[in-house]
Design a protein around this motif. Sequence first.
Motif, short mmCIF file in Angstrom:
data_model
loop_
_atom_site.label_atom_id
_atom_site.label_comp_id
_atom_site.label_asym_id
_atom_site.label_seq_id
_atom_site.Cartn_x
_atom_site.Cartn_y
_atom_site.Cartn_z
N GLN A 139 -51.45 67.08 -40.12
CA GLN A 139 -52.05 65.61 -39.76
C GLN A 139 -50.98 64.61 -40.32
O GLN A 139 -50.50 63.78 -39.69
N ARG A 142 -47.94 64.86 -38.04
CA ARG A 142 -48.19 64.07 -36.92
C ARG A 142 -48.17 62.55 -36.95
O ARG A 142 -47.74 61.69 -35.99
N THR A 143 -48.78 62.42 -38.14
CA THR A 143 -48.82 60.68 -38.52
C THR A 143 -47.39 60.50 -38.54
O THR A 143 -47.08 59.22 -38.05
N ASP A 146 -45.57 59.92 -35.29
CA ASP A 146 -46.12 58.67 -34.56
C ASP A 146 -45.55 57.64 -34.93
O ASP A 146 -44.89 56.78 -34.27
#
Length: 151
Positions: A139, A142-143, A146
Amino acid sequence: LGVDDRIQWLGPRRDMVNLYTAADVTVLPTWYDPCSLTVIESLLYGTPALSTLYNGASQWIWSPDGEGIVPSPFDENAKAKTDGQDTIGMTGRVITSPDDVEAMARALLELANEQIRAKCVQNMAKLTNMLDIDRHVDQLERTLADIAARG
């Protein structure tokens, strides 16, 4: 305070697993804790926790929407959001503020009930995968990806 016959002052310990599993509940009435490892460890070892809305880890104890979002302690309606809520998915209790002695006493009395603690422990089974370090790293990656993509 006259509690020496009821409290054991243990000092620093290296056997926290034994202490968590021996306890009925972990209590951390904090004013500021971004995400208490004490609460997370307690829950992962199967011990219900009591903390406050000021603790980021309280999202793992209770959330009104089931998404891990708890009311802000600065929200005027936070107390109303925590009082009288359905406790089916709870893994302990969250109170609005550490200085709300009455709420803490009510929460401790609830958690003294063996059936309520058993339901909390049952709900903790869902947390193992949610708090897995590999999932956390995925996670986080991914953050960060992004954020980097937004330039």
